[in-house]
Design a protein around this motif. Structure first.
Motif, PDB file in Angstrom:
ATOM      1  N   MET A 130       0.841  -1.187   0.000  1.00 53.81           N
ATOM      2  CA  MET A 130       0.000   0.000   0.000  1.00 53.81           C
ATOM      3  C   MET A 130       0.888   1.252   0.000  1.00 53.81           C
ATOM      4  O   MET A 130       1.904   1.306   0.679  1.00 53.81           O
ATOM      5  CB  MET A 130      -0.895  -0.011   1.228  1.00 53.81           C
ATOM      6  N   ILE A 131       0.497   2.224  -0.764  1.00 54.83           N
ATOM      7  CA  ILE A 131       1.255   3.471  -0.881  1.00 54.83           C
ATOM      8  C   ILE A 131       0.727   4.475   0.150  1.00 54.83           C
ATOM      9  O   ILE A 131      -0.485   4.681   0.267  1.00 54.83           O
ATOM     10  CB  ILE A 131       1.147   4.041  -2.312  1.00 54.83           C
ATOM     11  N   SER A 132       1.638   5.097   0.869  1.00 61.55           N
ATOM     12  CA  SER A 132       1.250   6.054   1.906  1.00 61.55           C
ATOM     13  C   SER A 132       0.808   7.391   1.302  1.00 61.55           C
ATOM     14  O   SER A 132       1.092   7.693   0.135  1.00 61.55           O
ATOM     15  CB  SER A 132       2.421   6.293   2.865  1.00 61.55           C
ATOM     16  N   HIS A 133       0.171   8.171   2.127  1.00 58.72           N
ATOM     17  CA  HIS A 133      -0.264   9.515   1.725  1.00 58.72           C
ATOM     18  C   HIS A 133       0.950  10.355   1.309  1.00 58.72           C
ATOM     19  O   HIS A 133       0.910  11.069   0.305  1.00 58.72           O
ATOM     20  CB  HIS A 133      -1.021  10.164   2.884  1.00 58.72           C
ATOM     21  N   GLN A 134       2.040  10.238   2.075  1.00 55.80           N
ATOM     22  CA  GLN A 134       3.246  11.009   1.770  1.00 55.80           C
ATOM     23  C   GLN A 134       3.878  10.561   0.451  1.00 55.80           C
ATOM     24  O   GLN A 134       4.418  11.378  -0.287  1.00 55.80           O
ATOM     25  CB  GLN A 134       4.275  10.878   2.908  1.00 55.80           C
ATOM     26  N   GLU A 135       3.796   9.272   0.156  1.00 53.76           N
ATOM     27  CA  GLU A 135       4.320   8.783  -1.124  1.00 53.76           C
ATOM     28  C   GLU A 135       3.495   9.328  -2.283  1.00 53.76           C
ATOM     29  O   GLU A 135       4.041   9.674  -3.331  1.00 53.76           O
ATOM     30  CB  GLU A 135       4.337   7.253  -1.132  1.00 53.76           C
ATOM     31  N   HIS A 136       2.189   9.431  -2.095  1.00 57.92           N
ATOM     32  CA  HIS A 136       1.341  10.047  -3.125  1.00 57.92           C
ATOM     33  C   HIS A 136       1.732  11.508  -3.335  1.00 57.92           C
ATOM     34  O   HIS A 136       1.776  11.982  -4.471  1.00 57.92           O
ATOM     35  CB  HIS A 136      -0.144   9.946  -2.753  1.00 57.92           C
ATOM     36  N   GLU A 137       2.008  12.205  -2.244  1.00 59.13           N
ATOM     37  CA  GLU A 137       2.414  13.601  -2.357  1.00 59.13           C
ATOM     38  C   GLU A 137       3.730  13.726  -3.122  1.00 59.13           C
ATOM     39  O   GLU A 137       3.866  14.602  -3.990  1.00 59.13           O
ATOM     40  CB  GLU A 137       2.550  14.226  -0.967  1.00 59.13           C
ATOM     41  N   ALA A 138       4.690  12.858  -2.816  1.00 61.36           N
ATOM     42  CA  ALA A 138       5.982  12.896  -3.517  1.00 61.36           C
ATOM     43  C   ALA A 138       5.798  12.635  -5.006  1.00 61.36           C
ATOM     44  O   ALA A 138       6.398  13.303  -5.852  1.00 61.36           O
ATOM     45  CB  ALA A 138       6.955  11.881  -2.904  1.00 61.36           C
ATOM     46  N   TRP A 139       4.958  11.671  -5.333  1.00 62.28           N
ATOM     47  CA  TRP A 139       4.685  11.345  -6.741  1.00 62.28           C
ATOM     48  C   TRP A 139       4.032  12.541  -7.430  1.00 62.28           C
ATOM     49  O   TRP A 139       4.379  12.893  -8.562  1.00 62.28           O
ATOM     50  CB  TRP A 139       3.809  10.106  -6.831  1.00 62.28           C
ATOM     51  N   ASP A 140       3.083  13.175  -6.752  1.00 61.49           N
ATOM     52  CA  ASP A 140       2.391  14.333  -7.317  1.00 61.49           C
ATOM     53  C   ASP A 140       3.381  15.463  -7.608  1.00 61.49           C
ATOM     54  O   ASP A 140       3.334  16.076  -8.673  1.00 61.49           O
ATOM     55  CB  ASP A 140       1.298  14.799  -6.352  1.00 61.49           C
ATOM     56  N   VAL A 141       4.282  15.709  -6.682  1.00 59.28           N
ATOM     57  CA  VAL A 141       5.290  16.757  -6.874  1.00 59.28           C
ATOM     58  C   VAL A 141       6.216  16.402  -8.030  1.00 59.28           C
ATOM     59  O   VAL A 141       6.521  17.251  -8.877  1.00 59.28           O
ATOM     60  CB  VAL A 141       6.093  17.003  -5.576  1.00 59.28           C
ATOM     61  N   LEU A 142       6.651  15.154  -8.083  1.00 60.78           N
ATOM     62  CA  LEU A 142       7.534  14.730  -9.173  1.00 60.78           C
ATOM     63  C   LEU A 142       6.854  14.928 -10.526  1.00 60.78           C
ATOM     64  O   LEU A 142       7.461  15.466 -11.457  1.00 60.78           O
ATOM     65  CB  LEU A 142       7.938  13.267  -8.993  1.00 60.78           C
ATOM     66  N   LEU A 143       5.611  14.540 -10.641  1.00 62.40           N
ATOM     67  CA  LEU A 143       4.883  14.720 -11.905  1.00 62.40           C
ATOM     68  C   LEU A 143       4.711  16.197 -12.243  1.00 62.40           C
ATOM     69  O   LEU A 143       4.853  16.593 -13.400  1.00 62.40           O
ATOM     70  CB  LEU A 143       3.513  14.038 -11.834  1.00 62.40           C
ATOM     71  N   ALA A 144       4.424  16.999 -11.229  1.00 60.80           N
ATOM     72  CA  ALA A 144       4.217  18.429 -11.463  1.00 60.80           C
ATOM     73  C   ALA A 144       5.512  19.128 -11.871  1.00 60.80           C
ATOM     74  O   ALA A 144       5.468  20.173 -12.526  1.00 60.80           O
ATOM     75  CB  ALA A 144       3.642  19.083 -10.207  1.00 60.80           C
ATOM     76  N   CYS A 145       6.648  18.558 -11.507  1.00 59.82           N
ATOM     77  CA  CYS A 145       7.942  19.186 -11.795  1.00 59.82           C
ATOM     78  C   CYS A 145       8.635  18.604 -13.018  1.00 59.82           C
ATOM     79  O   CYS A 145       9.832  18.842 -13.219  1.00 59.82           O
ATOM     80  CB  CYS A 145       8.849  19.077 -10.570  1.00 59.82           C
ATOM     81  N   GLN A 146       7.936  17.881 -13.831  1.00 66.29           N
ATOM     82  CA  GLN A 146       8.562  17.297 -15.020  1.00 66.29           C
ATOM     83  C   GLN A 146       9.137  18.360 -15.951  1.00 66.29           C
ATOM     84  O   GLN A 146      10.071  18.081 -16.696  1.00 66.29           O
ATOM     85  CB  GLN A 146       7.557  16.440 -15.786  1.00 66.29           C
ATOM     86  N   GLY A 147       8.599  19.539 -15.904  1.00 63.74           N
ATOM     87  CA  GLY A 147       9.119  20.631 -16.731  1.00 63.74           C
ATOM     88  C   GLY A 147      10.219  21.412 -16.047  1.00 63.74           C
ATOM     89  O   GLY A 147      10.744  22.369 -16.605  1.00 63.74           O
ATOM     90  N   GLN A 148      10.572  21.009 -14.822  1.00 66.44           N
ATOM     91  CA  GLN A 148      11.598  21.699 -14.042  1.00 66.44           C
ATOM     92  C   GLN A 148      12.834  20.808 -13.910  1.00 66.44           C
ATOM     93  O   GLN A 148      13.303  20.526 -12.826  1.00 66.44           O
ATOM     94  CB  GLN A 148      11.053  22.041 -12.645  1.00 66.44           C
ATOM     95  N   LEU A 149      13.330  20.347 -15.026  1.00 67.46           N
ATOM     96  CA  LEU A 149      14.454  19.418 -15.023  1.00 67.46           C
ATOM     97  C   LEU A 149      15.788  20.160 -15.025  1.00 67.46           C
ATOM     98  O   LEU A 149      15.917  21.229 -15.612  1.00 67.46           O
ATOM     99  CB  LEU A 149      14.386  18.499 -16.245  1.00 67.46           C
ATOM    100  N   ARG A 150      16.772  19.562 -14.370  1.00 75.26           N
ATOM    101  CA  ARG A 150      18.153  20.052 -14.432  1.00 75.26           C
ATOM    102  C   ARG A 150      18.862  19.206 -15.466  1.00 75.26           C
ATOM    103  O   ARG A 150      18.753  17.989 -15.475  1.00 75.26           O
ATOM    104  CB  ARG A 150      18.843  19.916 -13.066  1.00 75.26           C
TER     105      ARG A 150
END
Length: 69
Positions: free
Chosen positions: A1-21
């Motif tokens: 089972m994926i935790s609430h915090q893991e969902h948040e991390a995934w959401d941030v990662l997806l939202a930052c796909q255009g913010q790549l180094r």
């Protein structure tokens, strides 16, 4: 089972796909962590948990993008 915090991390990662180094060669070397944490703070996410989870998610993203087609 994926935790609430893991969902948040995934959401941030997806939202930052255009913010790549990028390396000078054009290869992805990570995401802009400052932008990621600003976004997470704006969304009211658990920044302490995100500081643990996001680097691992970033490493997975970099590895996946570095794989040949």
């Amino acid at each position: 089972m994926i935790s609430h915090q893991e969902h948040e991390a995934w959401d941030v990662l997806l939202a930052c796909q255009g913010q790549l180094r990028l390396a000078p060669s054009g290869h992805v070397i990570g995401i802009d962590m400052d932008a990621a944490f600003r976004l997470a703070a704006a969304r009211g996410y658990d920044l302490a948990a995100l500081s643990e989870l996001l680097p691992a998610a970033e490493a997975g993203l970099v590895e996946a993008l570095g794989q040949p087609d």
